[in-house]
Design a protein around this motif. Structure first.
Motif, mmCIF file in Angstrom:
data_model
loop_
_atom_site.group_PDB
_atom_site.id
_atom_site.type_symbol
_atom_site.label_atom_id
_atom_site.label_comp_id
_atom_site.label_asym_id
_atom_site.label_seq_id
_atom_site.Cartn_x
_atom_site.Cartn_y
_atom_site.Cartn_z
ATOM 1 N N PHE A 94 48.803 35.280 43.286
ATOM 2 C CA PHE A 94 49.162 36.696 43.258
ATOM 3 C C PHE A 94 49.668 37.138 41.885
ATOM 4 N N PRO A 136 45.976 38.323 37.239
ATOM 5 C CA PRO A 136 45.096 39.492 37.258
ATOM 6 C C PRO A 136 43.620 39.107 37.342
ATOM 7 N N TYR A 182 42.718 38.913 40.878
ATOM 8 C CA TYR A 182 42.472 40.281 41.366
ATOM 9 C C TYR A 182 41.065 40.739 41.016
ATOM 10 N N THR A 200 38.222 39.188 43.274
ATOM 11 C CA THR A 200 38.302 39.269 44.730
ATOM 12 C C THR A 200 37.356 40.288 45.360
ATOM 13 N N ASP A 217 42.716 40.779 48.848
ATOM 14 C CA ASP A 217 42.098 41.970 48.274
ATOM 15 C C ASP A 217 43.057 43.157 48.342
ATOM 16 N N SER A 241 46.352 42.462 46.129
ATOM 17 C CA SER A 241 46.114 42.421 44.683
ATOM 18 C C SER A 241 45.777 43.800 44.139
ATOM 19 N N ARG A 242 45.081 44.619 44.916
ATOM 20 C CA ARG A 242 44.841 45.998 44.491
ATOM 21 C C ARG A 242 46.169 46.761 44.386
ATOM 22 N N TRP A 300 48.001 45.224 41.098
ATOM 23 C CA TRP A 300 47.378 45.232 39.778
ATOM 24 C C TRP A 300 46.576 46.483 39.428
ATOM 25 N N SER A 301 46.301 47.344 40.377
ATOM 26 C CA SER A 301 45.421 48.486 40.070
ATOM 27 C C SER A 301 46.114 49.575 39.271
#
Length: 216
Positions: free
Chosen positions: A11, A14, A17, A20, A121, A124-125, A128-129
């Motif tokens: 986690f 990046p 991320y 994924t 998914d 991580s979005r 990190w998004s």
């Protein structure tokens, strides 16, 4: 026949991320299954790892991660807060890590409930998004878990009831990761062959196609 591969994933990464969504699409469109095996990041496993790196490692990494996100068409901003807490004054990583331990153990719980990849998914979005600041506050994590078909409160309770189990699973994953051929993430191991890095996705799929990967 359904193909499967082991997915070693962090986690705090990046690059994990970035790969994924392609793994999700691969499983959606083809007869293949990821065996999700969350691991602690290098900063937790080897706290002195980054201190011993050449300074160019960091400058290149920061340039590359933004470029890589742009290349695969994903939004990116460094996580706020960072999933791994660092002592800024000493640039060291304290033993107590409230975010990354919880996240990693939730990843184990999600995998055990058959929703591992969906959870990776969604979370991580979230992290990190760049769409959310303070991803650890409020109901952000609960809503991400819900999008993955999971109940955050139920998983947190299960982890609190048996933390040793979840720690042991992560440690076993880390041993298996090294046996699989690498220590970094994301690492996909298919039929004993390691594919390290988000930029090895096409080679992973190519190898699967050689082994009879079929569309759903």
């Amino acid at each position: 026949m359904t193909l499967s591969y082991d997915l070693y994933w962090s986690f705090r990464s990046p690059y994990s991320y970035l790969v994924t969504p392609r793994l999700v699409a691969l499983e959606r469109d083809h007869d293949v299954m990821a065996v999700v095996r969350p691991v602690y990041p290098i900063a937790v496993r080897q706290p002195d790892f980054f201190a011993n790196n050449d300074p160019l490692w960091v400058t290149y990494f920061l340039r590359d991660i933004g470029r890589s996100a742009e290349f695969v068409g994903l939004p990116f901003r460094w996580a706020s807060p960072d999933p791994v807490r660092m002592d800024v004054a000493t640039r060291t990583y304290p033993k107590e890590q409230p975010y990354i331990h919880r996240l990693t153990h939730l990843g184990v719980a999600a995998a055990e409930r058959g929703r591992g990849l969906a959870f990776l998914d969604a979370v991580s979005r979230l992290i990190w998004s760049g769409a959310v600041t303070d991803w650890h506050l409020g109901d952000h994590l609960a809503r991400a878990a819900e999008r993955a078909g999971l109940d955050l409160a139920e998983m947190d309770a299960a982890i609190a009831a048996d933390p040793e189990h979840h720690i042991a699973v992560v440690e076993a994953n880390q041993d298996a990761q090294r046996a699989g051929g690498h220590y970094g993430v994301p690492l996909m191991v298919f039929e004993g062959e390691p594919f390290f890095g988000q930029d090895r996705f096409d080679q992973l799929k190519w190898r699967m196609e050689q082994r009879g990967l079929e569309k759903r």
